[in-house]
Design a protein around this motif. Structure first.
Motif, PDB file in Angstrom:
ATOM      1  N   THR A  87     -57.889 -32.746 -17.379  1.00 23.05           N
ATOM      2  CA  THR A  87     -58.355 -34.128 -17.312  1.00 23.05           C
ATOM      3  C   THR A  87     -57.329 -35.060 -17.950  1.00 23.05           C
ATOM      4  OG1 THR A  87     -60.637 -33.352 -17.449  1.00 23.05           O
ATOM      5  CG2 THR A  87     -60.243 -35.687 -17.918  1.00 23.05           C
ATOM      6  N   PRO A  88     -56.648 -35.875 -17.134  1.00 22.40           N
ATOM      7  CA  PRO A  88     -55.661 -36.797 -17.694  1.00 22.40           C
ATOM      8  C   PRO A  88     -56.296 -37.726 -18.730  1.00 22.40           C
ATOM      9  CG  PRO A  88     -55.490 -36.722 -15.297  1.00 22.40           C
ATOM     10  CD  PRO A  88     -56.748 -35.971 -15.676  1.00 22.40           C
ATOM     11  N   GLY A  89     -55.634 -37.876 -19.868  1.00 21.13           N
ATOM     12  CA  GLY A  89     -56.096 -38.772 -20.915  1.00 21.13           C
ATOM     13  C   GLY A  89     -57.197 -38.230 -21.803  1.00 21.13           C
ATOM     14  N   PHE A  90     -57.653 -36.997 -21.558  1.00 23.84           N
ATOM     15  CA  PHE A  90     -58.767 -36.461 -22.344  1.00 23.84           C
ATOM     16  C   PHE A  90     -58.462 -36.446 -23.834  1.00 23.84           C
ATOM     17  CE2 PHE A  90     -60.670 -32.886 -24.623  1.00 23.84           C
ATOM     18  CZ  PHE A  90     -62.007 -33.233 -24.529  1.00 23.84           C
ATOM     19  N   TRP A  91     -57.304 -35.939 -24.203  1.00 27.31           N
ATOM     20  CA  TRP A  91     -56.995 -35.786 -25.631  1.00 27.31           C
ATOM     21  C   TRP A  91     -56.997 -37.132 -26.342  1.00 27.31           C
ATOM     22  CZ3 TRP A  91     -57.425 -30.968 -27.150  1.00 27.31           C
ATOM     23  CH2 TRP A  91     -57.171 -29.948 -26.255  1.00 27.31           C
ATOM     24  N   ALA A  92     -56.234 -38.087 -25.838  1.00 26.53           N
ATOM     25  CA  ALA A  92     -56.086 -39.381 -26.528  1.00 26.53           C
ATOM     26  C   ALA A  92     -57.304 -40.288 -26.368  1.00 26.53           C
ATOM     27  CB  ALA A  92     -54.842 -40.110 -26.017  1.00 26.53           C
ATOM     28  N   GLU A  93     -57.878 -40.339 -25.172  1.00 30.18           N
ATOM     29  CA  GLU A  93     -58.936 -41.314 -24.896  1.00 30.18           C
ATOM     30  C   GLU A  93     -60.351 -40.820 -25.172  1.00 30.18           C
ATOM     31  OE1 GLU A  93     -58.332 -44.489 -24.311  1.00 30.18           O
ATOM     32  OE2 GLU A  93     -56.248 -43.922 -24.581  1.00 30.18           O
ATOM     33  N   SER A  94     -60.521 -39.532 -25.277  1.00 31.11           N
ATOM     34  CA  SER A  94     -61.870 -39.008 -25.516  1.00 31.11           C
ATOM     35  C   SER A  94     -61.948 -38.241 -26.830  1.00 31.11           C
ATOM     36  CB  SER A  94     -62.315 -38.113 -24.353  1.00 31.11           C
ATOM     37  OG  SER A  94     -62.538 -38.886 -23.196  1.00 31.11           O
ATOM     38  N   LEU A  95     -61.295 -37.084 -26.894  1.00 31.87           N
ATOM     39  CA  LEU A  95     -61.468 -36.224 -28.066  1.00 31.87           C
ATOM     40  C   LEU A  95     -60.881 -36.835 -29.335  1.00 31.87           C
ATOM     41  CD1 LEU A  95     -62.663 -33.557 -29.024  1.00 31.87           C
ATOM     42  CD2 LEU A  95     -60.397 -32.561 -28.724  1.00 31.87           C
ATOM     43  N   TYR A  96     -59.603 -37.220 -29.309  1.00 34.79           N
ATOM     44  CA  TYR A  96     -58.989 -37.767 -30.527  1.00 34.79           C
ATOM     45  C   TYR A  96     -59.620 -39.105 -30.914  1.00 34.79           C
ATOM     46  CZ  TYR A  96     -55.345 -34.225 -29.912  1.00 34.79           C
ATOM     47  OH  TYR A  96     -54.659 -33.050 -29.764  1.00 34.79           O
ATOM     48  N   ARG A  97     -60.010 -39.894 -29.925  1.00 32.57           N
ATOM     49  CA  ARG A  97     -60.675 -41.170 -30.206  1.00 32.57           C
ATOM     50  C   ARG A  97     -62.016 -40.930 -30.901  1.00 32.57           C
ATOM     51  NH1 ARG A  97     -63.117 -44.986 -25.896  1.00 32.57           N
ATOM     52  NH2 ARG A  97     -63.761 -46.692 -27.222  1.00 32.57           N
ATOM     53  N   LEU A  98     -62.757 -39.918 -30.447  1.00 37.10           N
ATOM     54  CA  LEU A  98     -64.036 -39.579 -31.085  1.00 37.10           C
ATOM     55  C   LEU A  98     -63.812 -39.066 -32.495  1.00 37.10           C
ATOM     56  CD1 LEU A  98     -67.106 -39.231 -31.011  1.00 37.10           C
ATOM     57  CD2 LEU A  98     -66.721 -36.972 -29.971  1.00 37.10           C
ATOM     58  N   TRP A  99     -62.859 -38.172 -32.672  1.00 38.57           N
ATOM     59  CA  TRP A  99     -62.566 -37.644 -34.017  1.00 38.57           C
ATOM     60  C   TRP A  99     -62.203 -38.780 -34.966  1.00 38.57           C
ATOM     61  CZ3 TRP A  99     -58.929 -32.877 -33.002  1.00 38.57           C
ATOM     62  CH2 TRP A  99     -59.678 -31.837 -32.451  1.00 38.57           C
ATOM     63  N   ARG A 100     -61.316 -39.658 -34.523  1.00 38.15           N
ATOM     64  CA  ARG A 100     -60.889 -40.784 -35.342  1.00 38.15           C
ATOM     65  C   ARG A 100     -62.093 -41.657 -35.725  1.00 38.15           C
ATOM     66  NH1 ARG A 100     -56.700 -42.038 -32.650  1.00 38.15           N
ATOM     67  NH2 ARG A 100     -57.750 -43.219 -31.027  1.00 38.15           N
ATOM     68  N   ARG A 101     -62.950 -41.916 -34.764  1.00 36.95           N
ATOM     69  CA  ARG A 101     -64.127 -42.755 -35.011  1.00 36.95           C
ATOM     70  C   ARG A 101     -65.064 -42.126 -36.034  1.00 36.95           C
ATOM     71  NH1 ARG A 101     -67.086 -46.819 -32.223  1.00 36.95           N
ATOM     72  NH2 ARG A 101     -68.288 -47.678 -33.940  1.00 36.95           N
ATOM     73  N   VAL A 102     -65.296 -40.855 -35.901  1.00 39.17           N
ATOM     74  CA  VAL A 102     -66.202 -40.147 -36.817  1.00 39.17           C
ATOM     75  C   VAL A 102     -65.599 -40.075 -38.222  1.00 39.17           C
ATOM     76  CG1 VAL A 102     -67.254 -37.906 -37.333  1.00 39.17           C
ATOM     77  CG2 VAL A 102     -67.388 -38.839 -35.023  1.00 39.17           C
ATOM     78  N   LEU A 103     -64.317 -39.818 -38.317  1.00 38.53           N
ATOM     79  CA  LEU A 103     -63.664 -39.696 -39.619  1.00 38.53           C
ATOM     80  C   LEU A 103     -63.531 -41.034 -40.342  1.00 38.53           C
ATOM     81  CD1 LEU A 103     -60.920 -37.094 -38.741  1.00 38.53           C
ATOM     82  CD2 LEU A 103     -62.967 -36.720 -40.135  1.00 38.53           C
ATOM     83  N   VAL A 104     -63.351 -42.110 -39.599  1.00 38.82           N
ATOM     84  CA  VAL A 104     -63.198 -43.428 -40.227  1.00 38.82           C
ATOM     85  C   VAL A 104     -64.562 -43.969 -40.543  1.00 38.82           C
ATOM     86  CG1 VAL A 104     -62.448 -45.792 -39.805  1.00 38.82           C
ATOM     87  CG2 VAL A 104     -61.005 -43.916 -39.123  1.00 38.82           C
TER      88      VAL A 104
END
Length: 104
Positions: A87-104
């Motif tokens: 899935t193009p963009g999955f890492w940056a736009e979905s998974l890493y964005r969610l991790w960043r949101r939860v951690l911040v």
């Protein structure tokens, strides 16, 4: 649902899943996600969680967010690696964005 356990909103997760936000206590937001068969981390689940966090932040009073699974056997069976790699963009736009949101 008890009297205090007020449903705030429901979001779809893909074709057959859902995310329900309830208010079981004052300023406690409970996100219950059901993404069959086993709540794997795929784009629709990550995006639904991100949208739910946006809705809570922008439309409701500050509080705490608790997540739980609507599937009894699994909270999450983890990352769907095949989906992530194809899935193009999955890492940056979905998974890493969610991790960043939860951690911040």
């Amino acid at each position: 649902m008890t009297v205090k356990d007020t449903a705030l909103f429901t979001l779809p997760i893909g074709d057959d899943g859902s995310l329900i936000c309830t208010l079981p206590a004052d300023r406690v937001y409970l996100l219950t996600f059901t993404s069959p068969p086993d709540n794997r981390l795929v784009t629709p689940l990550c995006q639904a969680l991100l949208l739910a966090l946006d809705i809570i932040e922008l439309r409701h009073r500050p509080g705490v967010v608790v997540t739980t699974s609507g599937i009894q056997k699994f909270y999450s069976n983890g990352l769907d690696l095949e989906h992530a790699e194809s899935t193009p963009g999955f890492w940056a736009e979905s998974l890493y964005r969610l991790w960043r949101r939860v951690l911040v």
